[in-house]
Write a protein that holds these residues in place. Sequence first.
Motif: not given
Length: 226
Positions: A64-73, A76-81, A87-95, A174-177
Amino acid sequence: MDLLLSKILAEEFLSPIWISIKIATLSGVVVIIIGTLTGRLLARTSFKGKAILETILMLPMVLPPTVVGFFLIVIFGKNSIMGQAIEWIFTQPIIFTWSAAVIAAIVVAFPLMFQSAKSGFQGVDRDIEDSARVDGASEWRVFLFISIPLASKALITGSILSLARALGEFGATLMFAGNIPGETQTIPIAIYIAIDSGNMTMAWLWVISIVVISFLMLLAIRVKQE
């Protein structure tokens, strides 16, 4: 009639269309390149765990696309490496950015390109490739001037299907962006919001536009296959 024309020419209507086209185009280029290379590699190699790897690569097509979005979060979320590095490279989160929409489109469209490319390269006669090698052609020249032309129908089909899939992506985007007008609001998201708010005129206009674009893409496949 004038009212309908003004709606079609309005930025509110055109913005999701241009955003969808830009996201589909950029993600499509990435998917075509990576999908072609990966398809070629796995079509010509055999190793332990290959079936598991291919299954993982194909998972976004059935999840399901929502599951894909969940994994992307999660990835790429703030708590992930990965998220912290970005965020360190571009000075902003990607989400909740335009880049996030492109990544979501790449993930969901990749399996179609990969599967088409792999099938196309598996159908290429290896004797023809070996003959080119005997004549002194390098692996890259064999790939570019022998393998790709012979697998071109499958590659073109995969490319168009991938673009169409990226264009129609909804749940993961919708979930990720998110839904940010003028930045991440694509046609499918705009349709959902329009229906939810009771604006059926705009919903119909966006539905017609994406149906026409998708129809032309599929028609191009049929014409190429004849």
